[in-house]
Design an enzyme around this catalytic site. Structure first.
Site, PDB file in Angstrom:
ATOM      1  N   ASP A  14       9.098  15.528 -22.591  1.00 12.40           N
ATOM      2  CA  ASP A  14       9.006  16.511 -21.660  1.00 12.40           C
ATOM      3  C   ASP A  14       9.372  17.935 -22.290  1.00 12.40           C
ATOM      4  O   ASP A  14       9.679  18.542 -21.432  1.00 12.40           O
ATOM      5  CB  ASP A  14       9.632  16.335 -20.324  1.00 12.40           C
ATOM      6  CG  ASP A  14       9.326  15.105 -19.588  1.00 12.40           C
ATOM      7  OD1 ASP A  14       8.006  14.628 -19.545  1.00 12.40           O
ATOM      8  OD2 ASP A  14      10.227  14.089 -19.343  1.00 12.40           O
ATOM      9  N   LYS A  17       5.074  19.569 -25.451  1.00 10.54           N
ATOM     10  CA  LYS A  17       4.267  19.380 -26.589  1.00 10.54           C
ATOM     11  C   LYS A  17       2.812  19.596 -26.576  1.00 10.54           C
ATOM     12  O   LYS A  17       2.198  20.258 -27.456  1.00 10.54           O
ATOM     13  CB  LYS A  17       4.407  17.968 -27.182  1.00 10.54           C
ATOM     14  CG  LYS A  17       6.057  17.333 -27.631  1.00 10.54           C
ATOM     15  CD  LYS A  17       5.971  15.966 -27.872  1.00 10.54           C
ATOM     16  CE  LYS A  17       5.628  15.063 -26.643  1.00 10.54           C
ATOM     17  NZ  LYS A  17       6.958  15.203 -25.665  1.00 10.54           N
ATOM     18  N   GLY A  41       2.414  12.701 -20.360  1.00  7.83           N
ATOM     19  CA  GLY A  41       1.972  13.639 -19.576  1.00  7.83           C
ATOM     20  C   GLY A  41       1.901  15.141 -20.293  1.00  7.83           C
ATOM     21  O   GLY A  41       3.041  15.705 -20.420  1.00  7.83           O
ATOM     22  N   HIS A  42       0.837  15.579 -20.943  1.00  5.62           N
ATOM     23  CA  HIS A  42       1.012  16.825 -21.649  1.00  5.62           C
ATOM     24  C   HIS A  42       0.318  17.844 -20.743  1.00  5.62           C
ATOM     25  O   HIS A  42      -1.083  17.621 -20.459  1.00  5.62           O
ATOM     26  CB  HIS A  42       0.234  16.633 -22.939  1.00  5.62           C
ATOM     27  CG  HIS A  42       1.061  15.544 -23.981  1.00  5.62           C
ATOM     28  ND1 HIS A  42       0.574  15.311 -25.002  1.00  5.62           N
ATOM     29  CD2 HIS A  42       2.304  15.273 -23.727  1.00  5.62           C
ATOM     30  CE1 HIS A  42       1.671  14.519 -25.702  1.00  5.62           C
ATOM     31  NE2 HIS A  42       2.636  14.352 -24.745  1.00  5.62           N
ATOM     32  N   THR A 130       7.291   3.766 -16.260  1.00  2.00           N
ATOM     33  CA  THR A 130       6.244   4.491 -15.615  1.00  2.00           C
ATOM     34  C   THR A 130       5.423   3.489 -14.595  1.00  2.00           C
ATOM     35  O   THR A 130       4.739   3.746 -13.894  1.00  2.00           O
ATOM     36  CB  THR A 130       5.294   5.332 -16.276  1.00  2.00           C
ATOM     37  OG1 THR A 130       4.658   4.471 -17.255  1.00  2.00           O
ATOM     38  CG2 THR A 130       5.918   6.385 -17.037  1.00  2.00           C
TER      39      THR A 130
END
Length: 432
Positions: A14, A17, A41-42, A130
């Site tokens: 997080d 990136k 998650g980007h 997750t």
């Protein structure tokens, strides 16, 4: 000049990136994901429009960039199709821009069922996965029973292999975890419905990257999660199931290790962590709440609230060692705006009173650690959206300089907001 540039996280993920990869791919011909899965998650913000990617590389929004999912990535066909549809509905020709390695292990419904069942069985000792089947898919890979994208070229053999592996996993689900079995026919039908789409994007990734190197093309390797979540070097067992470090580039894409030219470590101006596991600088006071609120610290993949704390230079130094970092990109500096003072952890006080400047490896050895802080003046001026280093407050510049001194790595890029334009590139990795 560096043709092969790696972008990875130096903390617990997080770090921001996705935005940086998207920004730097303006000059790249290829962007490669080399580990992880759709647990990443980007988040990208381009001209005010927000895009969250989980599996597809962040270069997909660039017209002249080819995105590649390498063999080190565990691939969920369902997640990929969902993500592709969302992008295609916006007019992005994903199938023209995306390629896959045939060696990508597949994540199927039984992996998800196992992931959820195991976390439930762990109870209070849950790792905080997750729940997307990442770990079980990597287990199958290592156990040599996993199904891969390349298996879809022979549908009859795929069906036989699937039946065998599902009998094995369903036995565990029903008899050990007391959970429901996963339906074989449904899994098979779902995969067969999209098999030709997947195989139509297959390419020999290692050969492609070698040819790109010989031509002098710029290639960006996009890491997921962060160094301290690495399966080998992270806070085990509170880690992910892949190698998130620079070493994962070679094994997860097929690029020869000598051909990595520059490794950019993304470092958030403070620390965050999602899920369970050691976090020495975690804050439980109003400052921690301030960082969470100002930084909008909620997971792009799970929506979970991130734990927040001061920057841990000891942990970041470990990331410097493991990844042989060439430079930093400092993100979310603007979140610290308005704080009267800022702190950096420069050492740990162990339970026996010893002071150390390196991190333990196993999670149990982090218990009872107290952070040793260095306190610096904060700044009241805003850094949000500042695009020139000279426009930053002196206190912020001092903070950046101290990070460089404590880690021995230069800050080459500074991010002052979520949009790709809100960035200072002091040294371009492709020119380094």
């Amino acid at each position: 000049m560096g043709n092969n540039v790696v972008v990875l996280g130096t903390q617990w993920g997080d770090e921001g990136k996705g935005k940086i990869v998207d920004l730097l791919t303006e000059r790249a011909k290829y962007v490669v994901r080399y580990q992880g899965g759709h647990n990443a998650g980007h988040t990208l913000v381009i001209n005010g429009e927000k895009t969250v990617l989980h599996l597809i590389p962040s270069g997909i929004l660039r017209e002249n960039v080819t995105s590649i999912i390498g063999n080190g990535v565990v691939l969920s066909p369902a997640a990929l199709m969902k993500e592709m549809k969302g992008l295609e509905d916006r007019g992005i020709p994903v199938r023209e821009r995306l390629l896959l390695s045939e060696a990508c292990p597949l994540i199927l419904d039984y992996h998800v069922a196992l992931d959820v069942a195991r976390e439930k069985a762990r109870g209070a000792k849950a790792i905080g996965t997750t729940g997307r089947g990442i770990g079980p898919a990597y287990e199958d890979k290592v156990a040599r029973r996993g199904l891969r994208v390349g298996d879809l070229f022979d549908k009859a053999t795929f069906a036989d292999k699937l039946k065998e592996v599902m009998e094995y996993h369903n036995f565990q689900l029903v008899n050990f975890y007391k959970a429901e079995a996963v339906d074989y026919q449904k899994v098979l039908d779902d995969v067969m419905a999209i098999a030709d789409i997947l195989t139509g994007m297959v390419v020999d990734v290692s050969d492609l990257l070698d040819q790109a190197r010989k031509r002098g093309d710029f290639v960006m390797f996009e890491g997921a999660q962060g160094t301290l979540l690495d399966i080998d070097h992270g806070t085990y067992p509170y880690v992910t199931s892949s190698n998130t470090t620079a070493g994962g580039v070679a094994t997860g894409s097929g690029l020869g290790p000598r051909y990595v030219d520059y490794v950019l470590g993304i470092i958030k101006a403070y620390s965050t962590r999602v899920g369970a596991g050691p976090f020495p600088t975690e804050l439980f006071d109003e400052t921690g709440e301030f960082l969470c609120k100002q930084g909008n610290e909620f997971g792009a993949t799970t929506g979970r609230r991130r734990r927040t704390g001061w920057l841990d230079a000891v942990a970041v130094r470990r990331a410097v060692q493991i990844n042989s970092l060439s430079g930093f990109c400092l993100t979310k500096l603007d979140v610290l705006d308005g704080l009267k003072e800022v702190k950096i952890c420069v050492g740990y006080r162990m339970p026996d009173g010893r002071e150390v400047t390196t991190t333990p490896l196993a999670a149990d050895n982090w218990e009872g650690i107290e952070p040793i802080y260095e306190t610096m003046p904060g700044w009241s001026e805003t850094t949000f959206g500042v695009k020139e280093r000279s426009g930053l407050p002196q206190a912020a510049l001092n903070y950046i300089q101290r990070i460089e001194e404590l880690t021995g790595v230069p800050v080459d890029i500074i991010s002052t907001g979520p949009d790709r334009t809100e960035t200072m590139i002091l040294r371009d990795p492709f020119d380094a």
